[in-house]
Design an enzyme around this catalytic site. Structure first.
Site, PDB file in Angstrom:
ATOM      1  N   GLU A 132     -48.730 -20.281  -4.688  1.00 56.21           N
ATOM      2  CA  GLU A 132     -49.511 -20.518  -5.908  1.00 56.21           C
ATOM      3  C   GLU A 132     -48.848 -21.596  -6.767  1.00 56.21           C
ATOM      4  O   GLU A 132     -49.497 -22.517  -7.270  1.00 56.21           O
ATOM      5  CB  GLU A 132     -49.618 -19.229  -6.745  1.00 56.21           C
ATOM      6  CG  GLU A 132     -50.317 -18.086  -6.058  1.00 56.21           C
ATOM      7  CD  GLU A 132     -49.367 -17.196  -5.271  1.00 56.21           C
ATOM      8  OE1 GLU A 132     -48.410 -17.720  -4.652  1.00 56.21           O
ATOM      9  OE2 GLU A 132     -49.588 -15.978  -5.257  1.00 56.21           O
ATOM     10  N   CYS A 191     -47.169 -12.726  -7.188  1.00 54.69           N
ATOM     11  CA  CYS A 191     -45.987 -12.091  -7.785  1.00 54.69           C
ATOM     12  C   CYS A 191     -46.021 -12.288  -9.305  1.00 54.69           C
ATOM     13  O   CYS A 191     -46.800 -13.098  -9.836  1.00 54.69           O
ATOM     14  CB  CYS A 191     -44.711 -12.675  -7.180  1.00 54.69           C
ATOM     15  SG  CYS A 191     -44.309 -14.324  -7.790  1.00 54.69           S
ATOM     16  N   ALA A 233     -32.773 -21.054   2.469  1.00 51.40           N
ATOM     17  CA  ALA A 233     -31.696 -20.153   2.903  1.00 51.40           C
ATOM     18  C   ALA A 233     -31.057 -19.452   1.702  1.00 51.40           C
ATOM     19  O   ALA A 233     -30.615 -18.313   1.800  1.00 51.40           O
ATOM     20  CB  ALA A 233     -30.651 -20.935   3.684  1.00 51.40           C
ATOM     21  N   GLU A 278     -39.719 -21.494   1.704  1.00 54.17           N
ATOM     22  CA  GLU A 278     -38.520 -20.675   1.558  1.00 54.17           C
ATOM     23  C   GLU A 278     -37.260 -21.529   1.690  1.00 54.17           C
ATOM     24  O   GLU A 278     -37.315 -22.693   2.102  1.00 54.17           O
ATOM     25  CB  GLU A 278     -38.543 -19.542   2.598  1.00 54.17           C
ATOM     26  CG  GLU A 278     -39.715 -18.611   2.348  1.00 54.17           C
ATOM     27  CD  GLU A 278     -39.747 -17.382   3.223  1.00 54.17           C
ATOM     28  OE1 GLU A 278     -39.011 -17.322   4.235  1.00 54.17           O
ATOM     29  OE2 GLU A 278     -40.523 -16.471   2.879  1.00 54.17           O
TER      30      GLU A 278
HETATM   31  N1  THU Z   1     -45.057 -15.329  -1.815  1.00 57.93           N
HETATM   32  C1  THU Z   1     -45.988 -16.233  -2.222  1.00 57.93           C
HETATM   33  O1  THU Z   1     -46.074 -17.346  -1.694  1.00 57.93           O
HETATM   34  N2  THU Z   1     -46.805 -15.873  -3.239  1.00 57.93           N
HETATM   35  C2  THU Z   1     -46.757 -14.680  -3.897  1.00 57.93           C
HETATM   36  O2  THU Z   1     -47.379 -14.520  -4.929  1.00 57.93           O
HETATM   37  C3  THU Z   1     -45.954 -13.590  -3.352  1.00 57.93           C
HETATM   38  C4  THU Z   1     -44.869 -14.030  -2.425  1.00 57.93           C
HETATM   39  C5  THU Z   1     -44.153 -15.703  -0.732  1.00 57.93           C
HETATM   40  C6  THU Z   1     -42.758 -15.995  -1.185  1.00 57.93           C
HETATM   41  C7  THU Z   1     -41.962 -15.705   0.051  1.00 57.93           C
HETATM   42  O3  THU Z   1     -41.883 -16.878   0.824  1.00 57.93           O
HETATM   43  C8  THU Z   1     -42.780 -14.684   0.815  1.00 57.93           C
HETATM   44  O4  THU Z   1     -44.050 -14.668   0.209  1.00 57.93           O
HETATM   45  C9  THU Z   1     -42.180 -13.289   0.773  1.00 57.93           C
HETATM   46  O5  THU Z   1     -41.880 -12.921  -0.510  1.00 57.93           O
END
Ligand code: THU
Length: 133
Positions: A58, A89, A49, A47
């Site tokens: 992924e 996602c 900021a 992540e």
């Molecule tokens: N996230 C993933 O790493 N993979 C996905 O397919 C869905 C979301 C992470 C991104 C973010 O750091 C956290 O989950 C919340 O969205």
């Protein structure tokens, strides 16, 4: 994919959650990508900021593998610290199908609790500019 390999992949995805950098959402995601040559590349979410710069687990795993010269993929296992399954996602679905049109996606709760989908089921009628055979 045989049981021994799928267990190895599941374990790797659970392990890769440890390196997740997710101070904003608290959602720690781990992915493990199996190449056709048997190699496994791990990835975790990163992540930022400035939230939209976040990289999902992924895409982190795929980026690692592709930049090491891999282009043939069999399966990816995805796990998180959440109680329920975490589905990839939309952006990751599109990214994954670019490189693996027949990818097996293993959603993992634990070593014993998981379910399997084909990427085409998760992203039907996907956008593509490649020539269809
Ligand atoms: N996230 C993933 O790493 N993979 C996905 O397919 C869905 C979301 C992470 C991104 C973010 O750091 C956290 O989950 C919340 O969205």
């Amino acid at each position: 994919m045989n049981t021994e390999i799928s267990l190895k992949l599941i374990k790797a995805s659970l392990k890769s959650r440890v390196n997740s950098y997710a101070p904003y959402s608290g959602i720690h995601v781990g992915a493990a990508l199996l190449c056709s040559n048997g190699k496994i590349y791990k990835g975790s979410n990163i992540e930022c900021a400035s939230f939209s710069l976040t990289i999902c687990a992924e895409r982190a795993a795929f980026s690692k593998a592709i930049t090491e010269g891999e282009l043939n993929f069999e399966a990816i296992a995805i796990s998180s610290n959440q109680e329920d399954y975490i589905f990839p996602c939309g952006a990751c679905r599109q990214f994954m199908i670019e490189f693996a049109e027949d990818l097996t996606v293993v959603l993992v709760k634990s070593e014993k609790e998981y379910k399997t989908f084909n990427i085409k089921k998760l992203l039907p009628n996907n956008f593509s500019i490649k020539q269809k055979k």
